[in-house]
Design an enzyme around this catalytic site. Structure first.
Site, PDB file in Angstrom:
ATOM      1  N   LYS A 184       0.836  -1.199   0.000  1.00  0.00           N
ATOM      2  CA  LYS A 184       0.000   0.000   0.000  1.00  0.00           C
ATOM      3  C   LYS A 184       0.870   1.248   0.000  1.00  0.00           C
ATOM      4  O   LYS A 184       1.561   1.533   0.970  1.00  0.00           O
ATOM      5  CB  LYS A 184      -0.913   0.056   1.232  1.00  0.00           C
ATOM      6  CG  LYS A 184      -1.949   1.183   1.110  1.00  0.00           C
ATOM      7  CD  LYS A 184      -2.584   1.580   2.423  1.00  0.00           C
ATOM      8  CE  LYS A 184      -1.779   2.581   3.203  1.00  0.00           C
ATOM      9  NZ  LYS A 184      -1.696   3.924   2.598  1.00  0.00           N
ATOM     10  N   GLY A 236       7.286   4.416   8.341  1.00  0.00           N
ATOM     11  CA  GLY A 236       6.431   5.569   8.615  1.00  0.00           C
ATOM     12  C   GLY A 236       6.646   6.072  10.023  1.00  0.00           C
ATOM     13  O   GLY A 236       7.741   5.944  10.576  1.00  0.00           O
ATOM     14  N   SER A 237       5.591   6.603  10.610  1.00  0.00           N
ATOM     15  CA  SER A 237       5.749   7.278  11.900  1.00  0.00           C
ATOM     16  C   SER A 237       5.873   6.275  13.046  1.00  0.00           C
ATOM     17  O   SER A 237       5.375   5.143  12.960  1.00  0.00           O
ATOM     18  CB  SER A 237       4.551   8.193  12.158  1.00  0.00           C
ATOM     19  OG  SER A 237       3.422   7.415  12.486  1.00  0.00           O
ATOM     20  N   THR A 238       6.509   6.708  14.111  1.00  0.00           N
ATOM     21  CA  THR A 238       6.674   5.856  15.287  1.00  0.00           C
ATOM     22  C   THR A 238       5.322   5.551  15.918  1.00  0.00           C
ATOM     23  O   THR A 238       5.083   4.434  16.393  1.00  0.00           O
ATOM     24  CB  THR A 238       7.630   6.529  16.282  1.00  0.00           C
ATOM     25  OG1 THR A 238       8.942   6.506  15.705  1.00  0.00           O
ATOM     26  CG2 THR A 238       7.674   5.803  17.612  1.00  0.00           C
ATOM     27  N   GLY A 241       3.810   2.846  13.979  1.00  0.00           N
ATOM     28  CA  GLY A 241       4.629   1.659  14.209  1.00  0.00           C
ATOM     29  C   GLY A 241       4.265   0.967  15.512  1.00  0.00           C
ATOM     30  O   GLY A 241       4.169  -0.269  15.581  1.00  0.00           O
ATOM     31  N   GLU A 258      10.455   0.567  10.122  1.00  0.00           N
ATOM     32  CA  GLU A 258      11.405   1.672   9.944  1.00  0.00           C
ATOM     33  C   GLU A 258      10.652   2.944  10.302  1.00  0.00           C
ATOM     34  O   GLU A 258       9.781   3.377   9.547  1.00  0.00           O
ATOM     35  CB  GLU A 258      11.880   1.750   8.489  1.00  0.00           C
ATOM     36  CG  GLU A 258      12.534   0.497   7.963  1.00  0.00           C
ATOM     37  CD  GLU A 258      13.967   0.330   8.447  1.00  0.00           C
ATOM     38  OE1 GLU A 258      14.453   1.189   9.217  1.00  0.00           O
ATOM     39  OE2 GLU A 258      14.582  -0.668   8.057  1.00  0.00           O
ATOM     40  N   CYS A 292      13.483  10.196   7.352  1.00  0.00           N
ATOM     41  CA  CYS A 292      13.481   9.684   8.722  1.00  0.00           C
ATOM     42  C   CYS A 292      14.876   9.726   9.340  1.00  0.00           C
ATOM     43  O   CYS A 292      15.024   9.854  10.541  1.00  0.00           O
ATOM     44  CB  CYS A 292      12.917   8.273   8.760  1.00  0.00           C
ATOM     45  SG  CYS A 292      13.620   7.199   7.513  1.00  0.00           S
ATOM     46  N   GLU A 389      10.354  14.695  16.163  1.00  0.00           N
ATOM     47  CA  GLU A 389      10.688  14.652  14.746  1.00  0.00           C
ATOM     48  C   GLU A 389       9.804  15.658  14.014  1.00  0.00           C
ATOM     49  O   GLU A 389       8.577  15.588  14.089  1.00  0.00           O
ATOM     50  CB  GLU A 389      10.445  13.242  14.188  1.00  0.00           C
ATOM     51  CG  GLU A 389      10.827  13.131  12.732  1.00  0.00           C
ATOM     52  CD  GLU A 389      10.653  11.720  12.178  1.00  0.00           C
ATOM     53  OE1 GLU A 389       9.625  11.089  12.498  1.00  0.00           O
ATOM     54  OE2 GLU A 389      11.542  11.262  11.439  1.00  0.00           O
TER      55      GLU A 389
END
Lengths: 478, 299
Positions: A184, A236-238, A241, A258, A292, A389
């Site tokens: 996706k 993507g974002s933490t 995640g 990641e 990132c 971030e």
């Protein structure tokens, strides 16, 4: 500062790419509408022009795609590795052939400068497929046993900052190891993945081995949750995640993540200033800082702070922001209105908390999403701009006195993806690198990527590695 | 149609050597007759001399710096390009291999396909071998310590005598994949597919001199190459036991790396890594990591 050089416009031609008015989902080798008929528009962030209408995957489409991948898995995984290799070599070659077209497309859909898509993204994409093509018939030599087996169906969710490169990082090792995939792409950058679907067709890839389902976060969550997915790969974002880590708890799904970063770029007093300045600029302004592993925290040894900042500001004044298709452009557009709002809000927080904000004189285009290169000085470790971030062209500058202090500050982060070290002294590079809790450490360079080199984070920057021999592990049943 | 093909005389190919990216005749002016498996004359091949062999070593040495200095990725691209070029000339090689080895068209086709796939196999190795045979060494001290493989240099290869094409590809591809350059003596009895391979290599972005192909007698050229002071290694794949021993003794003079002939039943089997590692050096670099302190590291 007035521009030293005047440049005539040097736009790359759009005519090399032919964008259709609408695109379907790519499932089982065919382009198809979403089951519920939903579509969304993808726009060019530099102009807000609508580029195409794209089918939006929902739960039923995710299920259809996973089933197609499952059906394709048996034959694909049973092929001799040397035959899978040849498919991947074909894909690599077609990407090379079509790289100018794909570079222009990526710049249109993402907003990043053509200089980057042409010279960084696309060469790395082709190289990644080449590299993993070669692994497909050598898995027994990779250190995971004599005959390591694939996992099955890989569900892959990728971000918008390097759309095609992140696709390559996900799909190449997955297919080499014998898995089939459902990928996706991000909702703001679906086009290059859909062009990749066409490349799969040109390469004669068996139906169902690669399925591309553009959509929003809900489709990503459905894919991650699907009971017949054996492997989840997410970049993507933490925050997302962590949600994925919770979602897959108690299942047999293998996962690689990641996630975010707040990379420290440490400059010692013996560093060559001009070289360091180039590295700092590359570290935080490459891809508008939407990286990132960006070097978003500059740690400068106190004795050279003023000299370095003078040089850095001078250099920032020469950066050219504007039309991403112009070959002279250094800074392109921010990918979306949402991302621009996030960057804007965090920069305002930085000011409100007392950090000193600076940007070069920089005219922003009237349409599209833009953010001027920005520095914050007088930043402390407690400041939001030193901790969160930002994922934009915003650099926070902190100082240190001793190497120990530099290491302590660099490691004072929830993240641990990347770091940079600038010094002429080899032993200092190695001593500092040993102490850093980061998955990638660049010395006297920054933001270097290669398919042979593993990439990934410590701590809340995620786990697993992509790239290199290590990148195979996430797609093998080992 | 049939009339014109019956009356048209085909053009024979003059088979020449492939040295330094060019196609010279033997400087000696000598040729020898090459026949098919039934004894029918196929062509005259150059009967290379000691001087041809020495010229080939000079060409290989000249090419070594550029080839070994190219990125592994670049070498992989070029090896893959060789596979692409060979695929396009598949029919020619099926005919030549069939004639040379007395194989049916389908068997010769399988041999050529295996040779194409072998280039692809080694194309994938160029940027991976270092990750398999090299690595960081955890020495007991404050040192960064890294071992990396490097090509040994100019390698002489006595190509297999029976498998004139797949055998040849199987011995030269692993040598050049890692950055060595090669001087190969083709199968004495069946040198034509090897000489034609030069035409493929010349159109595959492979720098001239990386592969140098000689036809003639291994027994005549071998001793000169085995004792040549600017050759770093020798692969005795196609040497008979008497010649192999003689060449191994000669090779000891400058301690060439020697790969002894090994029985190969089936050249199409998985080749593994041993033909690459035979021609690699390992370089280990030490560097102090020092320690952090107020003044930086202690070094």
């Amino acid at each position: 500062m007035a521009s030293v050089f005047e440049y005539a416009p040097a736009p790359e031609s759009r005519s090399v790419v032919d964008i259709a008015p609408s695109y379907g989902l790519f499932i089982d080798g065919e382009f198809t509408d979403a089951a519920d008929g939903k579509v969304f528009k993808t726009v060019s962030p530099s102009s807000e022009e609508v580029l195409a209408e794209v089918a939006q995957a929902g739960a039923a489409d995710v299920d259809r795609a996973v089933k197609a991948a499952r059906r394709a898995f048996e034959k694909w995984s049973a092929l001799p590795g040397s035959e899978r290799a040849k498919y991947l070599f074909r894909i690599a070659r077609i990407i090379q052939e079509r790289s100018r077209e794909l570079a222009v497309l990526e710049t249109l859909d993402n907003g990043k400068p053509i200089r980057e898509t042409r010279d960084a993204d696309l060469p790395l994409v082709a190289a990644h497929f080449f590299y993993y093509a070669g692994w497909a018939d050598k898995l027994g030599h990779a250190g995971y046993g004599a005959d390591p087996r694939p996992l099955g169906v890989a569900g892959q969710v990728i971000p918008w900052n390097f759309p095609l490169l992140m696709l390559a990082w996900k799909i190449a090792p997955a297919l080499a190891a014998g898995n089939t995939v459902v990928l996706k792409p991000a909702e703001t950058t679906p086009l290059s993945a859909l062009f990749f679907a066409d490349i799969c067709r040109q390469a004669g890839l068996p139906k169902g081995v690669v399925n591309i389902i553009p959509g929003y976060g809900d489709a990503g969550a459905e894919l991650v949750a699907h009971p017949d997915v054996n492997k989840v790969a997410f970049t993507g974002s933490t925050a997302v995640g962590k949600a994925i880590a919770r979602q897959i708890a108690g299942t047999d799904k293998k996962v690689t993540l990641e996630l975010g970063g707040k990379g420290a770029n440490i400059v010692f007093d013996d560093a060559p200033i001009d070289q360091a300045v180039e590295g700092i600029v590359n570290g935080i302004f490459f891809n508008q800082g939407q990286v990132c592993c960006a070097g978003s925290r500059l740690l400068v040894q106190e004795s050279i702070h003023d000299e370095l900042l003078d040089s850095l500001k001078r250099r920032l004044s020469t950066l050219r922001l504007g039309d991403p298709l112009d070959k002279n452009t250094d800074i392109g557009a921010i990918n979306s209105a949402d991302q621009l709002a996030r960057i804007t809000a965090l920069a305002e927080t930085g000011e409100a908390e007392g950090a000193e904000r600076w940007s070069p004189a920089c005219e922003l285009p009237s349409s599209g999403y833009w953010f001027a290169p920005t520095l914050f000085t007088n930043v402390t470790q407690a400041h939001t701009v030193a901790r969160d971030e930002i994922f934009g062209p915003v650099l926070s500058v902190l100082t240190f006195r001793t190497p120990d202090e530099a290491v302590a500050k660099a490691n004072n982060s929830q993240y641990g993806l990347s770091a940079g070290i600038w010094t002429e002294k080899g032993s200092r590079i190695l001593a500092v690198a040993n102490q850093l809790r980061a998955g990638v450490v660049w010395a006297n360079t920054f933001n270097k990527f290669d398919p042979t080199s593993p990439f990934g984070g410590y701590k809340e920057s995620g786990f697993g590695r992509e790239g290199g021999r290590h990148g195979l592990e996430g797609y093998l049943d080992v | 149609m049939s009339e014109s093909s019956a009356t048209r005389l085909n053009v024979f190919k003059t088979y020449k050597l492939y040295v330094g990216g060019k196609f010279p005749r033997s400087e000696s002016g000598r040729v020898y007759e090459v026949s098919d498996s039934k004894g029918k004359w196929l062509a005259n091949a150059p009967l290379s001399s000691r001087k041809d062999a020495r010229d080939a070593v000079v060409a290989a040495r000249k090419a070594f710096g550029g080839w070994s200095g190219a990125t592994a990725y670049n070498r992989g691209q070029i090896l893959y390009r060789i596979a692409e070029m060979l695929e396009g000339r598949r029919e020619q090689f099926v005919r030549e291999v069939g004639e040379a080895e007395g194989l049916s068209k389908s068997k010769a086709g399988a041999v050529v396909d295996a040779a194409i796939d072998r280039w692809v196999w080694y194309a994938g190795w160029t940027d991976k071998i270092g990750q398999i045979v090299g690595g960081a060494n955890p020495v007991a001290g404050p040192f960064f310590n890294l071992s990396t493989p490097e090509p040994t240099g100019v390698v002489t290869v006595i190509a297999p005598q029976d498998s004139s094409f797949l055998g040849l590809v199987s011995v030269i591809a692993p040598v050049i994949a890692t950055g060595n350059t090669v001087v190969v003596i083709a199968s004495e009895k069946s040198p034509l597919p090897a000489l034609s391979l030069g035409e493929v290599l010349a159109t595959s972005d492979l720098p001239g001199g990386v592969v140098n192909i000689l036809s003639g007698k291994a027994g005549e050229m071998g001793p000169h190459l085995a004792s040549h002071q600017d050759v770093n290694a020798i692969d005795l794949a196609g040497a008979d036991p008497v010649l192999a021993k003689e060449l191994e003794i000669a090779a000891a003079d400058n301690l060439k790396r020697v790969l002894r002939p090994q029985p190969v039943d089936d050249w199409s089997a998985d080749p593994g890594m041993s033909r690459m590692t035979a021609f690699l050096e390992t370089k280990t670099v030490w560097h102090p990591t020092g320690s952090l302190g107020a003044g930086g590291s202690s070094y």
